[in-house]
Design a protein around this motif. Structure first.
Motif, PDB file in Angstrom:
ATOM      1  N   ILE A 117       0.873  -1.185   0.000  1.00 29.75           N
ATOM      2  CA  ILE A 117       0.000   0.000   0.000  1.00 29.75           C
ATOM      3  C   ILE A 117       0.903   1.225   0.000  1.00 29.75           C
ATOM      4  N   GLY A 118       0.672   2.146  -0.916  1.00 29.53           N
ATOM      5  CA  GLY A 118       1.551   3.286  -1.076  1.00 29.53           C
ATOM      6  C   GLY A 118       1.146   4.508  -0.276  1.00 29.53           C
ATOM      7  N   GLY A 119       2.153   5.284   0.100  1.00 26.48           N
ATOM      8  CA  GLY A 119       1.935   6.554   0.770  1.00 26.48           C
ATOM      9  C   GLY A 119       3.030   7.530   0.388  1.00 26.48           C
ATOM     10  N   PRO A 120       2.978   8.762   0.869  1.00 27.75           N
ATOM     11  CA  PRO A 120       3.930   9.800   0.453  1.00 27.75           C
ATOM     12  C   PRO A 120       5.249   9.748   1.212  1.00 27.75           C
ATOM     13  N   VAL A 121       6.210  10.527   0.722  1.00 29.10           N
ATOM     14  CA  VAL A 121       7.483  10.737   1.402  1.00 29.10           C
ATOM     15  C   VAL A 121       7.329  11.888   2.385  1.00 29.10           C
ATOM     16  N   THR A 122       7.897  11.747   3.567  1.00 34.49           N
ATOM     17  CA  THR A 122       7.895  12.832   4.542  1.00 34.49           C
ATOM     18  C   THR A 122       9.016  13.813   4.220  1.00 34.49           C
ATOM     19  N   ASP A 123       8.674  15.081   4.104  1.00 32.38           N
ATOM     20  CA  ASP A 123       9.645  16.160   3.873  1.00 32.38           C
ATOM     21  C   ASP A 123      10.608  15.837   2.721  1.00 32.38           C
ATOM     22  N   PRO A 124      10.100  15.641   1.506  1.00 36.38           N
ATOM     23  CA  PRO A 124      10.980  15.289   0.384  1.00 36.38           C
ATOM     24  C   PRO A 124      11.884  16.440  -0.033  1.00 36.38           C
ATOM     25  N   TYR A 125      13.074  16.082  -0.488  1.00 34.77           N
ATOM     26  CA  TYR A 125      13.987  17.035  -1.113  1.00 34.77           C
ATOM     27  C   TYR A 125      14.412  16.440  -2.443  1.00 34.77           C
ATOM     28  N   ILE A 126      14.099  17.150  -3.540  1.00 31.83           N
ATOM     29  CA  ILE A 126      14.241  16.588  -4.875  1.00 31.83           C
ATOM     30  C   ILE A 126      15.021  17.550  -5.771  1.00 31.83           C
ATOM     31  N   PRO A 127      16.327  17.345  -5.947  1.00 34.96           N
ATOM     32  CA  PRO A 127      17.082  18.141  -6.920  1.00 34.96           C
ATOM     33  C   PRO A 127      16.922  17.560  -8.326  1.00 34.96           C
ATOM     34  N   LEU A 128      16.722  18.447  -9.290  1.00 31.91           N
ATOM     35  CA  LEU A 128      16.669  18.063 -10.695  1.00 31.91           C
ATOM     36  C   LEU A 128      17.841  18.748 -11.380  1.00 31.91           C
ATOM     37  N   VAL A 129      18.752  17.954 -11.920  1.00 33.18           N
ATOM     38  CA  VAL A 129      20.050  18.455 -12.334  1.00 33.18           C
ATOM     39  C   VAL A 129      20.326  18.090 -13.782  1.00 33.18           C
ATOM     40  N   ALA A 130      20.801  19.061 -14.564  1.00 34.67           N
ATOM     41  CA  ALA A 130      21.257  18.825 -15.932  1.00 34.67           C
ATOM     42  C   ALA A 130      22.706  19.285 -16.038  1.00 34.67           C
ATOM     43  N   ILE A 166       9.938  24.438  -6.175  1.00 34.58           N
ATOM     44  CA  ILE A 166       8.516  24.134  -6.016  1.00 34.58           C
ATOM     45  C   ILE A 166       8.354  23.516  -4.645  1.00 34.58           C
ATOM     46  N   MET A 167       7.524  24.114  -3.789  1.00 34.55           N
ATOM     47  CA  MET A 167       7.355  23.655  -2.418  1.00 34.55           C
ATOM     48  C   MET A 167       5.941  23.172  -2.172  1.00 34.55           C
ATOM     49  N   ARG A 168       5.809  22.211  -1.279  1.00 34.88           N
ATOM     50  CA  ARG A 168       4.489  21.892  -0.764  1.00 34.88           C
ATOM     51  C   ARG A 168       3.940  23.116  -0.042  1.00 34.88           C
ATOM     52  N   ARG A 169       2.654  23.289  -0.075  1.00 32.67           N
ATOM     53  CA  ARG A 169       2.033  24.459   0.552  1.00 32.67           C
ATOM     54  C   ARG A 169       2.397  24.582   2.026  1.00 32.67           C
ATOM     55  N   ARG A 170       2.549  23.449   2.690  1.00 34.44           N
ATOM     56  CA  ARG A 170       2.884  23.477   4.122  1.00 34.44           C
ATOM     57  C   ARG A 170       4.363  23.709   4.363  1.00 34.44           C
ATOM     58  N   GLY A 171       5.146  23.720   3.287  1.00 32.73           N
ATOM     59  CA  GLY A 171       6.576  23.969   3.412  1.00 32.73           C
ATOM     60  C   GLY A 171       7.398  22.761   3.783  1.00 32.73           C
TER      61      GLY A 171
END
Length: 330
Positions: A108-121, A155-160
């Protein structure tokens, strides 16, 4: 590729695919803003990327793959796929990590807590325009837009409590990051010492958050042999694992290319090669236009074979064939 109905590992893939098709849209291009409809190949790739260890395993529910490398030809939507995955990894309700089990032993899937996602080129401009640029448009024009504070560079979650960022390929820009997911884009261009150090730093950040089960997605077209790119390293590493010279159960490497047996001197042969390299994308790619490009006498055919057929071929400026050298070396 294993057919979906014969899938041997538990996977969150079906839930992730449903989330993408329910809430996300296409990014920049002809279908911009329209709801996503995943083709069979992308659906199967997502199923594989989100495989987890079974319920009775010591690592039950954790991700099977820490590093995913997708080597696909030009123009089949790999940047958009990376952006859709990033959107799921960022969203506060997306089913991207195992949080429980059904009676049938399915995760059963759920979200990541406090994700940090760099997108790099490979350049700061490309980082802003490619994966991050696609993610920005996708979220701005999707039903999820109100769940995020969307800026030019983050891009941030509304709750930060989580964000995705566009980063340059400076190693110090990622050192110490608490990464939960990251995208390395067009790694066939990652050839310089600075870029290679950046990749090493990104990989070193993955073990820092065990509970978040971090991973990296690398997308690329076939690299130029001998250029010393991260993509070339990945191919050699995958070959070593396949041959038994190395052991690593945490790498998923996928490479779609045209077989070299095609007769590229005939219209029928080049068309068949393009269709084979395209996979499911052949249904919407402009095959006629790509064939015409091949027939243009000014076309660099070595470059064409690398980016459109996704074949490992030496560049026009190389003195000898590096792949053939490796075959003959003792």
């Amino acid at each position: 590729m294993v057919p979906i109905d014969e899938h041997p590992w538990p996977t969150l893939g079906p839930q992730v695919c449903d989330f993408i098709e329910t809430y996300l849209v296409y990014g920049p291009g002809d279908l911009r803003g329209q709801p996503v409809r995943l083709d069979d190949e992308k659906r199967a790739l997502i199923w594989r990327m989100y495989e987890v260890y079974p319920k009775n395993h010591p690592l039950a529910g954790r991700r099977r793959f820490k590093r995913v490398v997708l080597c696909l030809p030009k123009g089949v939507g790999k940047t958009e796929l990376a952006a859709w995955i990033a959107a799921c990894e960022l969203h506060p309700e997306a089913p991207v990590r195992t949080v429980g089990w059904t009676r049938n032993g399915e995760p059963i899937g759920g979200p990541v807590t406090d994700p940090y996602i760099p997108l790099v080129a490979y350049t700061e401009e490309q980082s802003d325009e490619l994966a991050y640029g696609a993610l920005k448009v996708i979220l701005e024009e999707s039903p999820l837009r109100d769940d995020f504070d969307i800026g030019i560079e983050r891009i941030m979650r509304r709750r930060g409590d989580g964000k995705a960022v566009s980063l340059s390929t400076s190693p110090s820009a990622r050192d110490g990051a608490r990464t939960t997911f990251q995208v390395a884009h067009e790694v066939h261009w990652w050839t310089s010492p600075r870029l290679r150090q950046a990749h090493q730093t990104m990989m070193a950040n993955l073990p820092k958050r065990k509970l978040a089960d971090p991973w990296i997605l690398e997308v690329t077209t076939a690299p130029e042999p001998g250029a010393g790119s991260i993509a070339e390293d990945a191919i050699e590493y995958a070959r070593a694992i396949h041959s038994g010279k190395a052991k690593d159960s945490h790498l998923f490497f996928y490479w779609r290319f045209a077989d070299e047996e095609h007769d590229l001197e005939t219209d029928k042969g080049i068309r068949a090669a393009i269709i084979e390299a395209s996979g499911a994308a052949a249904s919407w790619r402009d095959i006629d236009a790509i064939v015409s490009f091949w027939q243009d006498p000014t076309t660099d055919r070595q470059y064409f074979r690398r980016v459109w057929l996704n074949q490992l071929v030496k560049g026009g400026q190389q003195a000898f064939n590096v792949e053939r050298w490796r075959e003959l070396a003792t």
